[in-house]
Design an enzyme around this catalytic site. Structure first.
Site, PDB file in Angstrom:
ATOM      1  N   SER A   1       2.364  -7.997  -2.774  1.00  0.00           N
ATOM      2  CA  SER A   1       2.972  -6.668  -2.745  1.00  0.00           C
ATOM      3  C   SER A   1       2.421  -5.793  -1.615  1.00  0.00           C
ATOM      4  O   SER A   1       1.215  -5.758  -1.368  1.00  0.00           O
ATOM      5  CB  SER A   1       2.702  -5.975  -4.078  1.00  0.00           C
ATOM      6  OG  SER A   1       3.234  -4.681  -4.058  1.00  0.00           O
TER       7      SER A   1
ATOM      8  N   LYS B   1       7.101  -4.444  -2.536  1.00  0.00           N
ATOM      9  CA  LYS B   1       6.267  -3.241  -2.483  1.00  0.00           C
ATOM     10  C   LYS B   1       6.340  -2.567  -3.867  1.00  0.00           C
ATOM     11  O   LYS B   1       7.355  -2.670  -4.559  1.00  0.00           O
ATOM     12  CB  LYS B   1       6.826  -2.320  -1.382  1.00  0.00           C
ATOM     13  CG  LYS B   1       6.150  -0.970  -1.279  1.00  0.00           C
ATOM     14  CD  LYS B   1       4.729  -1.081  -0.776  1.00  0.00           C
ATOM     15  CE  LYS B   1       3.968   0.232  -0.908  1.00  0.00           C
ATOM     16  NZ  LYS B   1       2.505   0.055  -0.891  1.00  0.00           N
ATOM     17  N   GLY B   2       5.276  -1.894  -4.271  1.00  0.00           N
ATOM     18  CA  GLY B   2       5.243  -1.249  -5.583  1.00  0.00           C
ATOM     19  C   GLY B   2       6.306  -0.162  -5.730  1.00  0.00           C
ATOM     20  O   GLY B   2       6.483   0.661  -4.839  1.00  0.00           O
TER      21      GLY B   2
ATOM     22  N   GLY C   1      -0.770   4.826  -0.156  1.00  0.00           N
ATOM     23  CA  GLY C   1      -0.517   5.783  -1.241  1.00  0.00           C
ATOM     24  C   GLY C   1       0.777   5.494  -1.976  1.00  0.00           C
ATOM     25  O   GLY C   1       1.448   6.415  -2.468  1.00  0.00           O
TER      26      GLY C   1
ATOM     27  N   CYS D   1      -4.181   0.371  -8.125  1.00  0.00           N
ATOM     28  CA  CYS D   1      -4.146   0.893  -6.756  1.00  0.00           C
ATOM     29  C   CYS D   1      -5.275   1.900  -6.544  1.00  0.00           C
ATOM     30  O   CYS D   1      -5.372   2.890  -7.256  1.00  0.00           O
ATOM     31  CB  CYS D   1      -2.820   1.549  -6.437  1.00  0.00           C
ATOM     32  SG  CYS D   1      -2.806   2.099  -4.724  1.00  0.00           S
TER      33      CYS D   1
ATOM     34  N   THR E   1      -7.150  -4.159  -3.711  1.00  0.00           N
ATOM     35  CA  THR E   1      -8.135  -3.867  -2.659  1.00  0.00           C
ATOM     36  C   THR E   1      -9.382  -3.151  -3.196  1.00  0.00           C
ATOM     37  O   THR E   1      -9.352  -2.545  -4.270  1.00  0.00           O
ATOM     38  CB  THR E   1      -7.480  -2.984  -1.586  1.00  0.00           C
ATOM     39  OG1 THR E   1      -6.944  -1.831  -2.227  1.00  0.00           O
ATOM     40  CG2 THR E   1      -6.380  -3.713  -0.858  1.00  0.00           C
TER      41      THR E   1
END
Ligand SMILES: Cc1cc2nc3c(=O)[nH]c(=O)nc-3n(C[C@H](O)[C@H](O)[C@H](O)COP(=O)(O)O)c2cc1C
Length: 305
Positions: A23, A47-48, A74, A132, A195
């Site tokens: 993602s 992607k989220g 973000g 995230c 991450t």
């Protein structure tokens, strides 16, 4: 010798090979269509997505470090409606599984979005981001507490029949405990890692290199830690583990599989060499042929201690 069998199963999804693109590093697929045929991938993760569009963080949002990448995007994304109308039609044609990464600000938003995503055609599974590091939303709050992880996963589980993968944060003391909570909440699989919270300072301007000050570190620099976490998690859960973190070549992917991963995701490496995922698939196949292994599934957790 016959071609080795690369297929693996994650929940209800049968993947033709264990290589998935991660993602946020592969857009919504179309961005990469000129590099290779996407049907070769085991799966693609978008992607989220959130219920409403998000504009993301202040720039600069990307900064390269030694062996890694800092990002503070973000969770910028077009939102559910736009995703369904403008991105999903392409994903329906790619010839492999499209898995949608999603997040919310509250458990209700997670549940609502999972329900809506389950009502549209063309989605094979959901990857729930509770990890995230770049926004207060994006679930990091849920992902750092085992009780909250259990609660939010359980309510999402009740709202969808789709295969549910829960993506874990490495920014915790005991990732195996979080994985166990996700499993108890009803996850079909866990994926790890997202991450690491990290930062960089420009010594000339004496300012942070990222507009948001703190970002998430990815890339080869994090691989050994990701591998250790995958190993720890795969020893305590009974659901498939998907390994993520710094994979740039087949050897990396094989390490994760030996450590207990059923499948792997390629992330940052897509931004350096868009063909990484297909090269990883070819390399795994070559390794199986060289070692006379007939199926990749036989390698899972084969790490000797
Ligand atoms: C630019 C960028 C954007 C990302 N966006 C998301 C996202 O929207 N949702 C998510 O769950 N992970 C996101 N990630 C995390 C990756 O999917 C992956 O977990 C992480 O980068 C570690 O893998 P890697 O070292 O192979 O990149 C993003 C990573 C990068 C570099």
């Amino acid at each position: 010798m016959r071609d080795p069998d690369l297929s693996v199963k994650i929940g209800k999804i049968k993947l033709k090979n264990p290589v998935i693109v991660a993602s946020g590093t592969f857009g919504f697929g179309e961005e990469f269509k000129d590099f290779f045929d996407l049907h070769q991938l085991g799966a693609l993760i978008t992607k989220g997505i959130s219920l409403e569009p998000m504009i993301g963080n202040l720039p600069p949002r990307i900064f390269e470090t030694e062996g890694g990448l800092l990002n503070s995007i973000g969770l910028q994304n077009p939102g559910f409606e736009c995703f369904v109308n403008e991105k999903l039609p392409y994903l329906r044609k790619i010839g492999t599984h499209a898995i949608v990464n999603f997040f919310g600000n509250t458990p209700t938003e997670y549940t609502e979005l999972a329900r809506r995503l389950s009502e549209v055609r063309g989605i094979s599974g959901l990857e729930m981001n509770i990890s995230c590091p770049n926004v207060k939303q994006g679930g990091i709050l849920f992902g750092c507490d085992p009780g909250m992880t259990y609660q939010v996963v359980r309510s999402v589980r009740r709202s969808t029949q789709l295969t549910l993968i829960v993506k874990l944060s490495p920014n915790v003391t005991d990732i195996a405990r979080m994985a166990k909570s996700a499993e108890e909440g009803g996850a079909d699989a866990v994926s790890l890692i997202n991450t690491f919270r990290a930062m960089a300072i420009n010594i000339h301007s004496r300012k942070p290199e990222l507009g948001n000050f703190i970002g998430g570190l990815s890339g080869p620099a994090i691989k050994p830690i990701a591998l250790r976490m995958v190993w720890e998690v795969s020893r305590v859960v009974h659901i498939p583990v998907i390994g993520i973190g710094g994979i740039t070549k087949a050897e990396d992917a094989i390490e994760f599989i030996l450590a207990g991963a059923t499948a792997v995701q390629v992330g940052t490496a897509n931004l350096v060499n868009p063909n990484t995922a297909v090269e990883v698939i070819a390399g795994i196949k070559k390794y199986l042929l060289q070692t006379k292994a007939c199926r990749v599934r036989k390698l899972i957790g084969l790490f000797k201690v």
